[in-house]
Design an enzyme around this catalytic site. Structure first.
Site, PDB file in Angstrom:
ATOM      1  N   CYS A  28       0.745  -1.309   0.040  1.00 44.18           N
ATOM      2  CA  CYS A  28       0.059   0.119  -0.125  1.00 44.18           C
ATOM      3  C   CYS A  28       0.872   1.342   0.064  1.00 44.18           C
ATOM      4  O   CYS A  28       0.414   2.375  -0.202  1.00 44.18           O
ATOM      5  CB  CYS A  28      -0.859   0.084   1.152  1.00 44.18           C
ATOM      6  SG  CYS A  28       0.132  -0.013   2.829  1.00 44.18           S
ATOM      7  N   CYS A  83      -2.110  -4.380   8.351  1.00 46.89           N
ATOM      8  CA  CYS A  83      -1.553  -3.154   8.949  1.00 46.89           C
ATOM      9  C   CYS A  83      -0.847  -2.939  10.237  1.00 46.89           C
ATOM     10  O   CYS A  83      -0.047  -2.067  10.540  1.00 46.89           O
ATOM     11  CB  CYS A  83      -2.873  -1.990   8.898  1.00 46.89           C
ATOM     12  SG  CYS A  83      -3.766  -2.158   7.414  1.00 46.89           S
TER      13      CYS A  83
HETATM   14 FE1  FES Z   1      -1.165   0.237   4.342  1.00 45.47          FE
HETATM   15 FE2  FES Z   1      -2.986  -0.297   6.217  1.00 45.47          FE
HETATM   16  S1  FES Z   1      -3.315   0.020   4.148  1.00 45.47           S
HETATM   17  S2  FES Z   1      -0.896  -0.236   6.427  1.00 45.47           S
END
Ligand code: FES
Length: 128
Positions: free
Chosen positions: A35, A105
């Protein structure tokens, strides 16, 4: 869609211990390649190897912010050895759970704290 717990929302809306420690005993930065979120944790450690101050700066999703905030509260007062053992599950439990899709996360928080402790240990051993 799964709901976030009140604790997650609270830590996201009112994160604890945000910021930077100047000249910390140790610091660690980790990123999530999927992400792109990035988290840095700073620690201060006293002569008994106890964490006296832990701060974080996180560019990331709500769960990443909530877990970093939570782990700073959990780690203060622990020895570095104890804090090193904190797992992502410990953090998620302390937050009354995270939606499964967001569990990854919480890796960032535990990994960043371990990286900061590694950095502290390396400095202490004179490797840095
Ligand atoms: Fe990247 Fe949560 S979406 S750490």
């Amino acid at each position: 869609m799964e709901e976030y717990s009140d604790k997650v929302k609270d830590h996201y809306m009112h994160p604890r211990n945000t910021g930077v420690i100047e000249n910390p005993s140790g610091e660690g930065t980790v990123g999530n390649p999927v992400c792109g979120d990035i988290m840095t944790i700073y620690i201060n450690v006293d002569e008994n190897d106890v964490l006296t101050d832990v701060k974080f700066s996180t560019f990331g999703c709500g769960a990443a912010i909530a877990t970093s905030s939570m782990i700073t509260e959990m780690a203060v007062g622990m020895t570095v050895d104890e804090a090193y053992q904190i797992t992502r599950n410990d953090v998620a439990e302390e937050l009354d759970g995270l939606p499964p899709i967001k569990l990854h996360c919480s890796n960032l928080a535990a990994d960043a704290l371990q990286a900061a402790i590694d950095n502290y240990r390396a400095k202490k051993d004179g490797e840095l």
